[in-house]
Scaffold this motif. Structure first.
Motif, PDB file in Angstrom:
ATOM      1  N   LYS A  45       0.830  -1.200   0.000  1.00 56.31           N
ATOM      2  CA  LYS A  45       0.000   0.000   0.000  1.00 56.31           C
ATOM      3  C   LYS A  45       0.867   1.253   0.000  1.00 56.31           C
ATOM      4  CE  LYS A  45      -3.751   2.187   2.510  1.00 56.31           C
ATOM      5  NZ  LYS A  45      -4.522   2.196   3.743  1.00 56.31           N
ATOM      6  N   ASP A  46       1.964   1.248   0.785  1.00 56.12           N
ATOM      7  CA  ASP A  46       2.860   2.407   0.836  1.00 56.12           C
ATOM      8  C   ASP A  46       3.480   2.691  -0.523  1.00 56.12           C
ATOM      9  OD1 ASP A  46       4.138   1.784   4.192  1.00 56.12           O
ATOM     10  OD2 ASP A  46       2.326   2.814   3.495  1.00 56.12           O
ATOM     11  N   VAL A  47       3.777   1.659  -1.264  1.00 58.78           N
ATOM     12  CA  VAL A  47       4.392   1.836  -2.575  1.00 58.78           C
ATOM     13  C   VAL A  47       3.406   2.460  -3.561  1.00 58.78           C
ATOM     14  CG1 VAL A  47       5.374   0.595  -4.543  1.00 58.78           C
ATOM     15  CG2 VAL A  47       6.012  -0.040  -2.230  1.00 58.78           C
ATOM     16  N   THR A  48       2.154   2.081  -3.474  1.00 61.72           N
ATOM     17  CA  THR A  48       1.192   2.528  -4.465  1.00 61.72           C
ATOM     18  C   THR A  48       0.360   3.735  -4.029  1.00 61.72           C
ATOM     19  OG1 THR A  48      -0.451   0.974  -3.650  1.00 61.72           O
ATOM     20  CG2 THR A  48       0.960   0.227  -5.455  1.00 61.72           C
ATOM     21  N   GLU A  49       0.613   4.309  -2.839  1.00 63.12           N
ATOM     22  CA  GLU A  49      -0.160   5.473  -2.414  1.00 63.12           C
ATOM     23  C   GLU A  49       0.090   6.638  -3.364  1.00 63.12           C
ATOM     24  OE1 GLU A  49       0.630   6.547   1.586  1.00 63.12           O
ATOM     25  OE2 GLU A  49      -0.759   5.085   2.391  1.00 63.12           O
ATOM     26  N   PRO A  50      -0.961   7.257  -3.831  1.00 67.89           N
ATOM     27  CA  PRO A  50      -0.766   8.398  -4.735  1.00 67.89           C
ATOM     28  C   PRO A  50      -0.215   9.599  -3.977  1.00 67.89           C
ATOM     29  CG  PRO A  50      -3.092   8.077  -4.251  1.00 67.89           C
ATOM     30  CD  PRO A  50      -2.356   6.952  -3.618  1.00 67.89           C
ATOM     31  N   LYS A  51       0.486  10.450  -4.683  1.00 65.40           N
ATOM     32  CA  LYS A  51       1.065  11.652  -4.094  1.00 65.40           C
ATOM     33  C   LYS A  51       0.372  12.873  -4.678  1.00 65.40           C
ATOM     34  CE  LYS A  51       5.577   9.717  -3.077  1.00 65.40           C
ATOM     35  NZ  LYS A  51       5.385   9.535  -1.676  1.00 65.40           N
ATOM     36  N   CYS A  52       0.255  13.912  -3.867  1.00 66.32           N
ATOM     37  CA  CYS A  52      -0.365  15.172  -4.279  1.00 66.32           C
ATOM     38  C   CYS A  52       0.509  15.819  -5.354  1.00 66.32           C
ATOM     39  CB  CYS A  52      -0.505  16.096  -3.078  1.00 66.32           C
ATOM     40  SG  CYS A  52      -1.165  17.716  -3.471  1.00 66.32           S
ATOM     41  N   LEU A  53      -0.095  16.287  -6.440  1.00 66.80           N
ATOM     42  CA  LEU A  53       0.665  16.908  -7.526  1.00 66.80           C
ATOM     43  C   LEU A  53       1.280  18.237  -7.114  1.00 66.80           C
ATOM     44  CD1 LEU A  53      -1.616  16.287 -10.642  1.00 66.80           C
ATOM     45  CD2 LEU A  53       0.469  15.105 -10.006  1.00 66.80           C
ATOM     46  N   GLN A  54       0.726  18.908  -6.112  1.00 70.25           N
ATOM     47  CA  GLN A  54       1.240  20.204  -5.693  1.00 70.25           C
ATOM     48  C   GLN A  54       2.310  20.079  -4.617  1.00 70.25           C
ATOM     49  OE1 GLN A  54       1.056  23.179  -6.891  1.00 70.25           O
ATOM     50  NE2 GLN A  54       2.208  24.082  -5.238  1.00 70.25           N
ATOM     51  N   CYS A  55       1.969  19.467  -3.487  1.00 67.42           N
ATOM     52  CA  CYS A  55       2.898  19.444  -2.350  1.00 67.42           C
ATOM     53  C   CYS A  55       3.703  18.147  -2.262  1.00 67.42           C
ATOM     54  CB  CYS A  55       2.147  19.687  -1.047  1.00 67.42           C
ATOM     55  SG  CYS A  55       0.948  18.414  -0.623  1.00 67.42           S
ATOM     56  N   GLY A  56       3.276  17.088  -2.922  1.00 69.08           N
ATOM     57  CA  GLY A  56       4.012  15.826  -2.918  1.00 69.08           C
ATOM     58  C   GLY A  56       3.726  14.935  -1.719  1.00 69.08           C
ATOM     59  N   ASN A  57       2.802  15.330  -0.849  1.00 68.95           N
ATOM     60  CA  ASN A  57       2.460  14.501   0.323  1.00 68.95           C
ATOM     61  C   ASN A  57       1.674  13.267  -0.112  1.00 68.95           C
ATOM     62  OD1 ASN A  57       3.665  16.347   1.994  1.00 68.95           O
ATOM     63  ND2 ASN A  57       1.757  17.364   2.530  1.00 68.95           N
ATOM     64  N   ASP A  58       1.830  12.192   0.687  1.00 69.18           N
ATOM     65  CA  ASP A  58       1.048  10.978   0.439  1.00 69.18           C
ATOM     66  C   ASP A  58      -0.408  11.241   0.766  1.00 69.18           C
ATOM     67  OD1 ASP A  58       3.249   9.524  -0.309  1.00 69.18           O
ATOM     68  OD2 ASP A  58       3.604   8.713   1.701  1.00 69.18           O
ATOM     69  N   MET A  59      -1.293  10.629  -0.011  1.00 66.70           N
ATOM     70  CA  MET A  59      -2.725  10.723   0.266  1.00 66.70           C
ATOM     71  C   MET A  59      -3.166   9.366   0.802  1.00 66.70           C
ATOM     72  SD  MET A  59      -4.082  13.050  -2.861  1.00 66.70           S
ATOM     73  CE  MET A  59      -3.248  12.167  -4.161  1.00 66.70           C
ATOM     74  N   LYS A  60      -3.420   9.307   2.091  1.00 66.82           N
ATOM     75  CA  LYS A  60      -3.702   8.038   2.754  1.00 66.82           C
ATOM     76  C   LYS A  60      -5.170   7.669   2.723  1.00 66.82           C
ATOM     77  CE  LYS A  60       0.207   8.484   5.855  1.00 66.82           C
ATOM     78  NZ  LYS A  60       1.100   7.591   5.218  1.00 66.82           N
ATOM     79  N   ARG A  63     -10.443   8.692  -2.655  1.00 66.78           N
ATOM     80  CA  ARG A  63     -10.489   7.890  -3.876  1.00 66.78           C
ATOM     81  C   ARG A  63      -9.085   7.554  -4.350  1.00 66.78           C
ATOM     82  NH1 ARG A  63     -14.617  10.699  -7.969  1.00 66.78           N
ATOM     83  NH2 ARG A  63     -13.027   9.828  -9.308  1.00 66.78           N
ATOM     84  N   SER A  64      -8.976   6.449  -5.061  1.00 70.23           N
ATOM     85  CA  SER A  64      -7.661   6.016  -5.525  1.00 70.23           C
ATOM     86  C   SER A  64      -7.137   6.882  -6.670  1.00 70.23           C
ATOM     87  CB  SER A  64      -7.723   4.559  -5.974  1.00 70.23           C
ATOM     88  OG  SER A  64      -8.639   4.437  -7.058  1.00 70.23           O
TER      89      SER A  64
END
Length: 174
Positions: A45-60, A63-64
């Motif tokens: 799950k950690d590998v495939t978590e999407p990242k925010c296009l602006q700040c780069g934070n993980d979105m936990k 929606r996927s």
């Protein structure tokens, strides 16, 4: 998925008792060790978590297919993108306006030619024009900046004059 494959998939899946984890039977972890299985799923799950296009934070959560972590990041991203698109156009418009003011001032002083280097020292950019017209067999280029027409040689700008457009000319170009 056809009905036969769906039934065989349901038979192969097992629900772990301690955790609500579905094991498909295709994994390498044994179904009896839910903690090990949970750990491997968390790593995936950690590998495939999407990242925010602006700040780069993980979105936990969410929606996927989310692209932004919050509305502020979404607005910031789109404002920056919009600014990048309009900044180039604004720069061109400023240069055209500067050229127009210089040419208009020359016309007010009744000057119809000026050395190119002197015009450039005033801020004139010979590459910023609204139109270029080629006339005659031997090419002669007429440049214009909105309603002011001129010609450019290697060393000077000459034949500066205002173009008078009639209402008929304007409506026929549309």
């Amino acid at each position: 998925m056809n009905v036969k494959k769906l039934r065989s998939f349901k038979k192969k899946t097992k629900l772990h008792k301690k955790k609500n984890i579905i094991c498909t039977g295709y994994c390498t972890m044994p179904a009896q060790s839910p903690l090990l299985h949970k750990k491997s799923m968390d790593e995936y799950k950690d590998v495939t978590e999407p990242k925010c296009l602006q700040c780069g934070n993980d979105m936990k959560y969410g929606r996927s297919d989310r692209k932004f972590c919050c509305a502020a990041c979404k607005n910031r991203y789109n404002n920056i993108r919009r600014y990048a698109h309009t900044a180039y156009r604004d720069k061109i418009n400023r240069n055209l306006e500067k050229n127009y003011v210089i040419l208009n001032n020359l016309l007010k002083m009744r000057v119809d030619q000026i050395p190119l280097d002197e015009a450039q020292s005033m801020g004139f950019n010979p590459h910023m024009v609204t139109s270029v017209t080629k006339t005659g067999r031997r090419p002669v280029y007429h440049y214009s900046c909105y309603d002011i027409s001129f010609k450019i040689s290697d060393s000077r700008i000459f034949n500066i004059q205002r173009i008078t457009l009639t209402l008929k000319d304007i409506s026929s170009k549309k």
